[in-house]
Motif scaffolding. Structure first.
Motif, PDB file in Angstrom:
ATOM      1  N   TRP A 101      70.714  -5.360   7.206  1.00 65.33           N
ATOM      2  CA  TRP A 101      69.793  -5.334   8.156  1.00 65.33           C
ATOM      3  C   TRP A 101      70.156  -5.185   9.490  1.00 65.33           C
ATOM      4  O   TRP A 101      70.881  -6.002  10.023  1.00 65.33           O
ATOM      5  N   ASP A 120      60.502 -16.131   0.093  1.00 64.21           N
ATOM      6  CA  ASP A 120      60.333 -15.306  -1.069  1.00 64.21           C
ATOM      7  C   ASP A 120      61.741 -14.351  -1.200  1.00 64.21           C
ATOM      8  O   ASP A 120      62.359 -13.976  -0.007  1.00 64.21           O
ATOM      9  N   TYR A 167      57.927 -14.218   8.530  1.00 65.69           N
ATOM     10  CA  TYR A 167      59.036 -13.052   8.688  1.00 65.69           C
ATOM     11  C   TYR A 167      59.389 -12.423   7.474  1.00 65.69           C
ATOM     12  O   TYR A 167      58.972 -12.319   6.515  1.00 65.69           O
ATOM     13  N   PRO A 168      59.855 -11.235   7.925  1.00 65.82           N
ATOM     14  CA  PRO A 168      60.204 -10.181   6.677  1.00 65.82           C
ATOM     15  C   PRO A 168      61.297 -10.729   5.978  1.00 65.82           C
ATOM     16  O   PRO A 168      62.146 -11.175   6.264  1.00 65.82           O
ATOM     17  N   ASN A 169      61.190 -10.758   4.707  1.00 66.89           N
ATOM     18  CA  ASN A 169      61.883 -11.175   3.504  1.00 66.89           C
ATOM     19  C   ASN A 169      62.327 -10.262   2.579  1.00 66.89           C
ATOM     20  O   ASN A 169      63.292 -10.417   1.833  1.00 66.89           O
ATOM     21  N   ILE A 175      67.738  -0.507   8.536  1.00 68.60           N
ATOM     22  CA  ILE A 175      68.578  -1.105   7.446  1.00 68.60           C
ATOM     23  C   ILE A 175      69.813   0.045   7.379  1.00 68.60           C
ATOM     24  O   ILE A 175      69.309   1.163   7.281  1.00 68.60           O
ATOM     25  N   TYR A 177      66.091  -5.078  -5.098  1.00 68.62           N
ATOM     26  CA  TYR A 177      66.313  -3.537  -4.950  1.00 68.62           C
ATOM     27  C   TYR A 177      67.348  -2.832  -5.884  1.00 68.62           C
ATOM     28  O   TYR A 177      68.412  -3.667  -6.278  1.00 68.62           O
ATOM     29  N   PHE A 191      71.042 -10.080   3.125  1.00 68.56           N
ATOM     30  CA  PHE A 191      71.297  -9.165   1.823  1.00 68.56           C
ATOM     31  C   PHE A 191      72.435  -9.851   1.054  1.00 68.56           C
ATOM     32  O   PHE A 191      73.240 -10.298   1.505  1.00 68.56           O
ATOM     33  N   PHE A 237      61.347  -5.897   1.131  1.00 68.38           N
ATOM     34  CA  PHE A 237      60.947  -4.476   1.685  1.00 68.38           C
ATOM     35  C   PHE A 237      60.172  -3.770   0.690  1.00 68.38           C
ATOM     36  O   PHE A 237      60.782  -3.772  -0.419  1.00 68.38           O
ATOM     37  N   THR A 246      58.069  -9.909  -2.060  1.00 69.67           N
ATOM     38  CA  THR A 246      57.121 -11.354  -2.051  1.00 69.67           C
ATOM     39  C   THR A 246      56.640 -11.549  -3.505  1.00 69.67           C
ATOM     40  O   THR A 246      55.550 -11.707  -3.339  1.00 69.67           O
ATOM     41  N   THR A 282      66.250 -11.744   1.621  1.00 66.45           N
ATOM     42  CA  THR A 282      65.206 -12.952   1.873  1.00 66.45           C
ATOM     43  C   THR A 282      65.690 -13.220   3.663  1.00 66.45           C
ATOM     44  O   THR A 282      66.389 -12.460   4.063  1.00 66.45           O
ATOM     45  N   TRP A 283      64.766 -13.959   3.982  1.00 66.94           N
ATOM     46  CA  TRP A 283      64.894 -14.355   5.543  1.00 66.94           C
ATOM     47  C   TRP A 283      65.864 -15.630   5.453  1.00 66.94           C
ATOM     48  O   TRP A 283      65.618 -16.199   4.756  1.00 66.94           O
ATOM     49  N   SER A 332      69.326  -8.303  14.136  1.00 68.02           N
ATOM     50  CA  SER A 332      70.455  -8.874  13.599  1.00 68.02           C
ATOM     51  C   SER A 332      71.330  -9.377  14.797  1.00 68.02           C
ATOM     52  O   SER A 332      71.662  -8.767  15.794  1.00 68.02           O
ATOM     53  N   THR A 385      62.709  -8.501  16.029  1.00 69.75           N
ATOM     54  CA  THR A 385      63.758  -9.392  15.709  1.00 69.75           C
ATOM     55  C   THR A 385      64.922  -8.453  15.091  1.00 69.75           C
ATOM     56  O   THR A 385      64.958  -7.537  14.525  1.00 69.75           O
ATOM     57  N   SER A 388      63.789  -5.535  12.596  1.00 70.04           N
ATOM     58  CA  SER A 388      62.371  -5.287  12.256  1.00 70.04           C
ATOM     59  C   SER A 388      61.560  -5.525  13.664  1.00 70.04           C
ATOM     60  O   SER A 388      61.871  -6.263  14.485  1.00 70.04           O
ATOM     61  N   ARG A 419      58.020  -6.935   4.248  1.00 64.22           N
ATOM     62  CA  ARG A 419      56.949  -7.840   3.876  1.00 64.22           C
ATOM     63  C   ARG A 419      57.407  -9.201   4.035  1.00 64.22           C
ATOM     64  O   ARG A 419      58.167  -9.572   3.851  1.00 64.22           O
TER      65      ARG A 419
END
Lengths: 109, 122
Positions: free
Chosen positions: B49, A33, B105-107, B39, A37, A100, B109, A51, A90-91, B62, B60, B52, B101
Motif C-alpha cells: 500500500w 474488517d 479508514y480504508p481496510n 498500491i 484478493y 497486506f 479494496f 468489508t 486491513t487497516w 505509508s 494517508t 489513500s 472501503r
C-alpha cells in the motif's frame, strides 16, 4: 516482514474445502474488517471479499470469517481456476497504514 | 461497478518524480466515503500500500514512503493522482489504483485498475 501472516502455500484437490488464514493482532485484524484478493499469474488483483461482503461476481463457495486476530477465507468445492495467489488486507491503527499479508500460493492438485 | 484506469510514463529516470493518474468511470465516481488508493507490487513480491486520498482531499500515506509521496483528487475530472519523488530502482513495480472501503479508514479494496509497470532506469 508483513504485519499480517499468511501461509506461504496451501494445496487441495478439486472439490475439496480449503481454508486460508491471515493472522494479525489487536491493532489490525482484531479491530477492522479484512479484505481478500486473488491474483492469477501476476495479473491485477481481483477482490473476493471487502468489508465483510462478497464481491460482485464471486461465487458463494467463497466465504470469509474472523475470530479474534485471525481472519480466514474458505473455499468450498475447490476448482482448478482457483489456483492463484491470495492476499489479505486491513487497516492497522498503530502503524496508521493499510497492511497486506505476504500472500498464500494456492495449488489445486 | 466502478472502472479504474491508470496512465503515466512507463520509464522514469533515477532521482526524478514518478507521476501517475487514475481515471474513474462507471456507475459510481469519486464520492464521499471512499478512499482512492495506490498500491504497488515489485516483481516477485507481494502487494504494498502506498496511500489513500478521500474525495475531500485528505490523504494517508505509508509510513515508509510518506516523505516522498503526494496524492491528490480532481473531482471534476473523476480522477486522482500519485506523485513519488526521488525514485530509485527499488521503486520499479507495477502500480495499481484501487477504491478503498471502510468505515473510518480504508481496510479493503473493491475495485482495481489493470496496473501499469513503471521502471526506474537511466
Amino acid at each position: 516482514q508483513s504485519a499480517l501472516t499468511q501461509e506461504a502455500s496451501v494445496s487441495g484437490t478439486v472439490g475439496q474445502k480449503v481454508t486460508l488464514s491471515c493472522t494479525g493482532n489487536s491493532n489490525n485484524i482484531g479491530s477492522y474488517d479484512v479484505g481478500w484478493y486473488r491474483q492469477i499469474s501476476h495479473g491485477a488483483p481481483q477482490t473476493i471479499i471487502f468489508t465483510n461482503s462478497l464481491a460482485s461476481g464471486i461465487p458463494d463457495r467463497f466465504s470469509g470469517s474472523k475470530s479474534g486476530t485471525t481472519a480466514s477465507l474458505t473455499i468450498s468445492g475447490l476448482q482448478p481456476e482457483d489456483e492463484a495467489d491470495y492476499y489479505c488486507s486491513t487497516w492497522d491503527y498503530s502503524l496508521r497504514a493499510v497492511v497486506f499479508g505476504g500472500g498464500t500460493k494456492l495449488t489445486v492438485l | 461497478q466502478v472502472h479504474l484506469q491508470e496512465s503515466g510514463p512507463g520509464l522514469v529516470q533515477p532521482s526524478q518524480t514518478l507521476s501517475l493518474t487514475c481515471a474513474v468511470s462507471g456507475g459510481s465516481n469519486i464520492i464521499i466515503g471512499d478512499y482512492w488508493s495506490w498500491i504497488r507490487q515489485a516483481a516477485g513480491k507481494g502487494l504494498e500500500w502506498i496511500g489513500s486520498v478521500s474525495a475531500g482531499g485528505s490523504a494517508t500515506y505509508s509510513p515508509s514512503l510518506k516523505s516522498r509521496v503526494a496524492m491528490s483528487v480532481d473531482i471534476s475530472r473523476s480522477q486522482f493522482s500519485l506523485k513519488l519523488t526521488s525514485v530509485t530502482a527499488a521503486d520499479t513495480a507495477v502500480y495499481y489504483c484501487a477504491r478503498g472501503r471502510g468505515a473510518y479508514y480504508p481496510n479493503s479494496f473493491d475495485s482495481w485498475g489493470q496496473g501499469t509497470l513503471v521502471t526506474v532506469s537511466s
